[in-house]
Every structure is written in C-alpha cells, then in structure tokens.
Design an enzyme around this catalytic site. Structure first.
Site, PDB file in Angstrom:
ATOM      1  N   LEU A 100       0.886  -1.154   0.000  1.00  0.00           N
ATOM      2  CA  LEU A 100       0.000   0.000   0.000  1.00  0.00           C
ATOM      3  C   LEU A 100       0.923   1.203   0.000  1.00  0.00           C
ATOM      4  CD1 LEU A 100      -3.024   0.742   0.124  1.00  0.00           C
ATOM      5  CD2 LEU A 100      -2.817   0.804   2.615  1.00  0.00           C
ATOM      6  N   ASP A 101       0.760   2.101  -0.980  1.00  0.00           N
ATOM      7  CA  ASP A 101       1.759   3.159  -1.150  1.00  0.00           C
ATOM      8  C   ASP A 101       1.836   4.087   0.061  1.00  0.00           C
ATOM      9  OD1 ASP A 101       0.222   5.776  -1.670  1.00  0.00           O
ATOM     10  OD2 ASP A 101      -0.723   4.426  -3.105  1.00  0.00           O
ATOM     11  N   LYS A 102       2.938   4.795   0.161  1.00  0.00           N
ATOM     12  CA  LYS A 102       3.246   5.625   1.321  1.00  0.00           C
ATOM     13  C   LYS A 102       2.162   6.655   1.598  1.00  0.00           C
ATOM     14  CE  LYS A 102       6.826   8.768   3.102  1.00  0.00           C
ATOM     15  NZ  LYS A 102       8.135   9.405   2.822  1.00  0.00           N
TER      16      LYS A 102
END
Length: 234
Positions: A100-102
């Site tokens: 899950l992206d930053k």
C-alpha cells in the site's frame, strides 16, 4: 525435505526469487555453514538469515494491520522515515502480503506464510481489495462508468480490469479491485483528469479493518482465518 528457497518463502521471509538472491549473497546459513543454491533442508535444521534464526514454517500467523499514511511498505529502506515493520511487535517474523503506497492508509495483511502471500498477490486469482477514495472533483455518473469498465493506463500501456465502483459522496467513491497494479487507483484517476486526495484500503478478501485504529494490528484467528485460507485457494 524441501529446497531452501521454498522453505524461506514458507516461513514468510521473502519470495523464492528473493531467497535465491540472499542465498547467493551468502546471507543464509544452515547448521552454521553458508548455504548453497538448491540446498535441501528440513524443520530440524538450524537456519539463519543475516544471523537471525528463522521460525518453524509450520507456525503460521496472520495479522491485520492499519497502516498509517506516511509509512512505507519496506523492511530495510534506510531512506524511509517510517517502515511498516516498525509497528508489528511479534515473536514471529512477518512480512506484508501486498503493498500500500506511502501516501495511502488502511489494511495490510502481515504473515509468515509465504504460500498465502503468493496466492493473495497473484493477480490471476482475482482476490478482492476494497478502498474508500476521495478526489479533487465531483464524482459523476460518467466517471463511475469509465472507472468501472477499466481504464487504459498510458504510462504502463495496459488496461485495468473491470471493477466495482460506487459513488459515496460528492467527491468520494468506493472501489473494489481484483488486480494489483502499482498505484492503480491513483493512475486510473489521473487518466480521468483528477487526483486522489485521500485513499484508504478497508478490505482484503474477507478481512476488514473492523475496529482497528490507525497504527494498530490484530491477529486473524478462528473462522475468519479459515475463510481467508479458503478464499486464497480459489
């Protein structure tokens, strides 16, 4: 007896390909001797990665973790201010099943079961992942239809799979994906001439955030865990 790379994957250390890499770099020892590619091992062997013992592959654990925004899905990136592994305090080493992206928050499954990770991350298995999304413009019926039908991503030269999209507010919607293209929702919105202002994953397969607060995690057990394994094998 199984090959060492498969053993490491089943313990949730890393993928088989990554296991081959760390074995070739001499970072794995078996019974105090440097491991070699293709080596056969068993649960009775003393296996260390970077000097740390590996838990028995039969002791499987799965956690649901509410990843905060600003936390990077990585274990060793020295440039990351906050790493996902900084939050999980467990006697068993676990890693993430899907990223899950930053800039996003929400549900991440953490486990030491490499086979479960592989099944959940394999795009052809069509496992559902559900998100709550806010954008910088109004969600119109046309927007919902285009997103639902699949969007051609020019920078990747692919078209996303059809998905379920439902308007939830003037500038918000719910979306259920069955594939794992990097930053997929953000890329899809970009093609629709808008950008994401908030993104939260709320479900993976049958697992939800439930009552978790940001930064918290909980063990997945009992019938909930049994159903997750059943879904992952479909």
């Amino acid at each position: 007896m199984v090959r060492l790379n498969k053993f490491l994957a089943e313990c949730g250390v890393c993928s088989r390909r990554e296991a081959d890499r760390i074995i070739s770099e001499g970072k794995v020892t078996v019974n105090s001797e440097t491991a070699v590619m293709g080596q056969m091992v068993s649960d009775e062997d003393d296996i260390l990665v970077n000097g740390k013992p590996i838990s028995n592959r039969n002791d499987k654990v799965v956690f649901a973790f509410y990843k905060p925004k600003g936390v990077t899905c990585t274990e060793k990136d020295r440039f990351a201010d906050k790493k996902i592994t900084d939050y999980i305090k467990s006697d068993v080493r676990v890693t993430y099943a899907g990223r899950l992206d930053k800039d996003s928050e929400g549900l991440i499954l953490m486990t030491n079961d490499g086979d479960l990770i592989n099944r959940l991350m394999k795009g052809s298995n069509n496992h559902e992942k559900e998100y709550e999304v806010h954008i910088n413009k109004e969600v119109t019926p046309e927007f919902v239809q285009k997103m639902s039908e699949g969007v051609f991503l020019q920078e990747l030269n692919i078209k996303t799979k059809p998905c379920k999209v439902k308007k939830t507010g003037k500038k918000s919607f719910n979306i259920v994906l069955t594939q794992g293209v990097n930053r997929q929702i953000r890329r899809m919105c970009k093609e629709q001439k808008c950008f994401v202002t908030f993104l939260k994953r709320v479900r993976v397969a049958n697992i939800t955030l439930a009552s978790l607060k940001i930064g918290e995690f909980r063990p997945i057990e009992g019938k909930e865990l049994q159903l997750l394994y059943e879904i992952s094998r479909r």
